[in-house]
Design a protein around this motif. Structure first.
Motif, PDB file in Angstrom:
ATOM      1  N   ARG A 193      36.722  34.522  39.819  1.00  0.00           N
ATOM      2  CA  ARG A 193      37.688  33.772  40.295  1.00  0.00           C
ATOM      3  C   ARG A 193      38.529  32.979  39.529  1.00  0.00           C
ATOM      4  O   ARG A 193      39.756  32.781  39.672  1.00  0.00           O
ATOM      5  N   ARG A 194      37.854  32.361  38.395  1.00  0.00           N
ATOM      6  CA  ARG A 194      38.731  31.754  37.578  1.00  0.00           C
ATOM      7  C   ARG A 194      39.773  32.504  36.682  1.00  0.00           C
ATOM      8  O   ARG A 194      40.891  32.118  36.277  1.00  0.00           O
ATOM      9  N   ALA A 195      39.471  33.765  36.477  1.00  0.00           N
ATOM     10  CA  ALA A 195      40.252  34.725  35.598  1.00  0.00           C
ATOM     11  C   ALA A 195      41.616  34.927  36.681  1.00  0.00           C
ATOM     12  O   ALA A 195      42.733  35.051  36.280  1.00  0.00           O
ATOM     13  N   ALA A 196      40.991  35.009  38.065  1.00  0.00           N
ATOM     14  CA  ALA A 196      42.238  35.646  38.879  1.00  0.00           C
ATOM     15  C   ALA A 196      43.060  34.169  39.061  1.00  0.00           C
ATOM     16  O   ALA A 196      44.539  34.505  39.249  1.00  0.00           O
ATOM     17  N   THR A 197      42.765  32.868  39.220  1.00  0.00           N
ATOM     18  CA  THR A 197      43.375  31.903  39.105  1.00  0.00           C
ATOM     19  C   THR A 197      44.515  31.704  38.087  1.00  0.00           C
ATOM     20  O   THR A 197      45.574  31.495  38.046  1.00  0.00           O
ATOM     21  N   TYR A 198      44.023  32.091  36.698  1.00  0.00           N
ATOM     22  CA  TYR A 198      44.565  31.940  35.578  1.00  0.00           C
ATOM     23  C   TYR A 198      45.750  33.073  35.537  1.00  0.00           C
ATOM     24  O   TYR A 198      46.946  32.844  35.380  1.00  0.00           O
ATOM     25  N   ALA A 199      45.441  34.235  36.015  1.00  0.00           N
ATOM     26  CA  ALA A 199      46.585  35.148  36.049  1.00  0.00           C
ATOM     27  C   ALA A 199      47.588  34.937  37.071  1.00  0.00           C
ATOM     28  O   ALA A 199      48.538  35.386  36.845  1.00  0.00           O
ATOM     29  N   ALA A 200      46.979  34.556  38.227  1.00  0.00           N
ATOM     30  CA  ALA A 200      48.123  34.273  39.455  1.00  0.00           C
ATOM     31  C   ALA A 200      48.978  33.128  38.741  1.00  0.00           C
ATOM     32  O   ALA A 200      50.231  33.248  39.144  1.00  0.00           O
ATOM     33  N   ALA A 205      52.243  35.408  40.752  1.00  0.00           N
ATOM     34  CA  ALA A 205      51.972  36.345  42.134  1.00  0.00           C
ATOM     35  C   ALA A 205      50.449  36.157  42.585  1.00  0.00           C
ATOM     36  O   ALA A 205      49.575  35.995  41.787  1.00  0.00           O
ATOM     37  N   PRO A 206      50.097  36.452  43.742  1.00  0.00           N
ATOM     38  CA  PRO A 206      48.844  36.426  44.200  1.00  0.00           C
ATOM     39  C   PRO A 206      48.079  37.563  43.259  1.00  0.00           C
ATOM     40  O   PRO A 206      48.434  38.593  43.062  1.00  0.00           O
ATOM     41  N   VAL A 207      46.738  37.170  42.943  1.00  0.00           N
ATOM     42  CA  VAL A 207      45.664  37.975  42.240  1.00  0.00           C
ATOM     43  C   VAL A 207      44.574  38.032  42.999  1.00  0.00           C
ATOM     44  O   VAL A 207      43.837  37.037  43.469  1.00  0.00           O
ATOM     45  N   THR A 208      43.965  39.271  43.280  1.00  0.00           N
ATOM     46  CA  THR A 208      42.525  39.497  43.781  1.00  0.00           C
ATOM     47  C   THR A 208      41.497  39.481  42.882  1.00  0.00           C
ATOM     48  O   THR A 208      41.418  40.540  41.794  1.00  0.00           O
ATOM     49  N   PRO A 209      40.385  38.849  42.686  1.00  0.00           N
ATOM     50  CA  PRO A 209      39.360  39.006  41.820  1.00  0.00           C
ATOM     51  C   PRO A 209      38.427  40.011  42.362  1.00  0.00           C
ATOM     52  O   PRO A 209      38.183  40.136  43.487  1.00  0.00           O
ATOM     53  N   ASP A 227      36.376  36.464  49.251  1.00  0.00           N
ATOM     54  CA  ASP A 227      37.211  36.558  48.340  1.00  0.00           C
ATOM     55  C   ASP A 227      37.563  37.297  47.244  1.00  0.00           C
ATOM     56  O   ASP A 227      38.305  37.687  46.581  1.00  0.00           O
ATOM     57  N   VAL A 228      36.197  37.896  46.996  1.00  0.00           N
ATOM     58  CA  VAL A 228      35.898  38.921  45.788  1.00  0.00           C
ATOM     59  C   VAL A 228      35.697  40.301  46.261  1.00  0.00           C
ATOM     60  O   VAL A 228      34.925  40.404  47.067  1.00  0.00           O
ATOM     61  N   LEU A 229      36.375  41.063  45.742  1.00  0.00           N
ATOM     62  CA  LEU A 229      36.481  42.496  46.187  1.00  0.00           C
ATOM     63  C   LEU A 229      35.349  43.221  45.150  1.00  0.00           C
ATOM     64  O   LEU A 229      35.450  42.856  44.129  1.00  0.00           O
ATOM     65  N   VAL A 230      34.295  44.011  45.783  1.00  0.00           N
ATOM     66  CA  VAL A 230      33.350  44.366  45.086  1.00  0.00           C
ATOM     67  C   VAL A 230      33.402  46.045  45.069  1.00  0.00           C
ATOM     68  O   VAL A 230      33.612  46.665  46.191  1.00  0.00           O
ATOM     69  N   LEU A 231      33.698  46.644  43.789  1.00  0.00           N
ATOM     70  CA  LEU A 231      33.727  47.936  43.884  1.00  0.00           C
ATOM     71  C   LEU A 231      32.754  48.943  42.893  1.00  0.00           C
ATOM     72  O   LEU A 231      32.129  48.198  42.356  1.00  0.00           O
ATOM     73  N   GLN A 232      32.458  49.996  43.297  1.00  0.00           N
ATOM     74  CA  GLN A 232      31.793  51.049  42.446  1.00  0.00           C
ATOM     75  C   GLN A 232      32.487  52.117  42.110  1.00  0.00           C
ATOM     76  O   GLN A 232      32.967  52.920  42.983  1.00  0.00           O
ATOM     77  N   PRO A 233      32.505  52.738  40.876  1.00  0.00           N
ATOM     78  CA  PRO A 233      32.938  53.847  40.655  1.00  0.00           C
ATOM     79  C   PRO A 233      31.819  54.963  41.291  1.00  0.00           C
ATOM     80  O   PRO A 233      30.630  54.442  40.961  1.00  0.00           O
ATOM     81  N   PRO A 234      32.220  56.122  41.365  1.00  0.00           N
ATOM     82  CA  PRO A 234      33.468  56.659  41.285  1.00  0.00           C
ATOM     83  C   PRO A 234      34.206  56.460  42.749  1.00  0.00           C
ATOM     84  O   PRO A 234      34.928  57.242  42.903  1.00  0.00           O
ATOM     85  N   THR A 235      33.924  55.532  43.451  1.00  0.00           N
ATOM     86  CA  THR A 235      34.689  55.311  44.907  1.00  0.00           C
ATOM     87  C   THR A 235      35.609  54.390  44.939  1.00  0.00           C
ATOM     88  O   THR A 235      36.396  54.051  45.750  1.00  0.00           O
TER      89      THR A 235
END
Length: 268
Positions: A193-200, A205-209, A227-235
């Motif tokens: 979340r902190r990284a997304a705030t810094y990048a934004a 621009a809006p940034v998604t963590p 507010d945080v998107l959770v992903l898993q390779p390979p999907t």
């Protein structure tokens, strides 16, 4: 013209090849997707062709460049030592493992982290290669935060990604902490979340963590984590390409040009 250097604009095999003077300024570029060479000054055509000859294939064309966009102009003045696009997934870890002397336990942990970043990075790079208008960066230094594993810019917007090794165990993502197996909880949700705030802030621009769990046997996400998107390779790629479109191609290119420039992040 003597002393020309051919420099890739990103990871090998994708994007453009720039022909630069010794001072780092471009005099031409070869777009491998369109097989076209754009030359900024016609009197340098022969020297440019000589420099690019080993890289040309098929029925290439050569001529003046199209009217440059603002992103093109910014890229033409970008020095190679300021360009983050060539970074591989886990670039810093690769260097530490090759030239450092960590202890055996630390080396084992670093190798797990490297495999996770490489797996997620490969999926993002494949998305960039196979789908239109996606751009990926890796190993971006964030002042006061450390290293951001991946940054992805595409039709759904800008995403910052922290990759965590799942170690074939169950992972639980909460509002504040992430737990893998029986390991100690880590503050990865708060960090991203902190990284997304810094990048934004630096990209305006809006940034998604995003948290990416590589090789987890199962991922449980608390219902309060919205507010945080959770992903898993390979999907991960399928999830991302199905997301709603928020950015147009010119905006994607402009943000990518800004994001790939090292001073963008150090000056935020």
């Amino acid at each position: 013209m003597r002393g020309l250097e051919v420099v890739p604009s990103g990871r090998p095999g994708r994007g453009r090849l720039y022909v630069n003077r010794p001072d780092g300024r471009a005099v031409a570029w070869y777009d491998r997707r369109t097989n076209r060479i754009s030359v900024l000054a016609d009197d340098r055509r022969e020297a440019v062709l000589a420099a690019l000859r080993p890289y040309l294939s098929g029925g290439w064309t050569i001529g003046p460049p199209p009217v440059p966009t603002a992103a093109d102009l910014r890229r033409l003045t970008l020095r190679t030592d300021q360009d983050l696009a060539p970074n591989r997934p886990g670039e810093r870890l690769l260097g530490e493992l090759a030239y450092g002397s960590p202890g055996s336990r630390t080396r084992h942990r670093m190798r797990q982290e490297l495999r996770a970043r490489e797996r997620m990075g490969a999926e993002l790079d494949l998305l960039e290669e196979s789908e239109a208008h996606w751009r990926a960066l890796h190993d971006i230094p964030l002042p006061g935060l450390g290293l951001l594993d991946h940054l992805l810019i595409g039709p759904p917007g800008v995403l910052v990604v922290r990759t965590v090794p799942g170690r074939r165990q169950r992972a639980r993502v909460g509002d504040l902490l992430l737990t893998v197996g029986r390991g100690e909880p880590t503050p990865d949700p708060r960090w991203i979340r902190r990284a997304a705030t810094y990048a934004a802030r630096v990209l305006t621009a809006p940034v998604t963590p995003v948290l990416a769990l590589a090789d987890a046997s199962r991922v449980e996400v608390a219902p309060t984590v919205r507010d945080v998107l959770v992903l898993q390779p390979p999907t991960a790629a399928a999830t991302l390409t199905a997301a709603p479109v928020t950015l147009k191609p010119p905006d994607i290119e402009a943000l990518f040009t800004l994001a790939r420039t090292h001073p963008t992040w150090s000056g935020g």
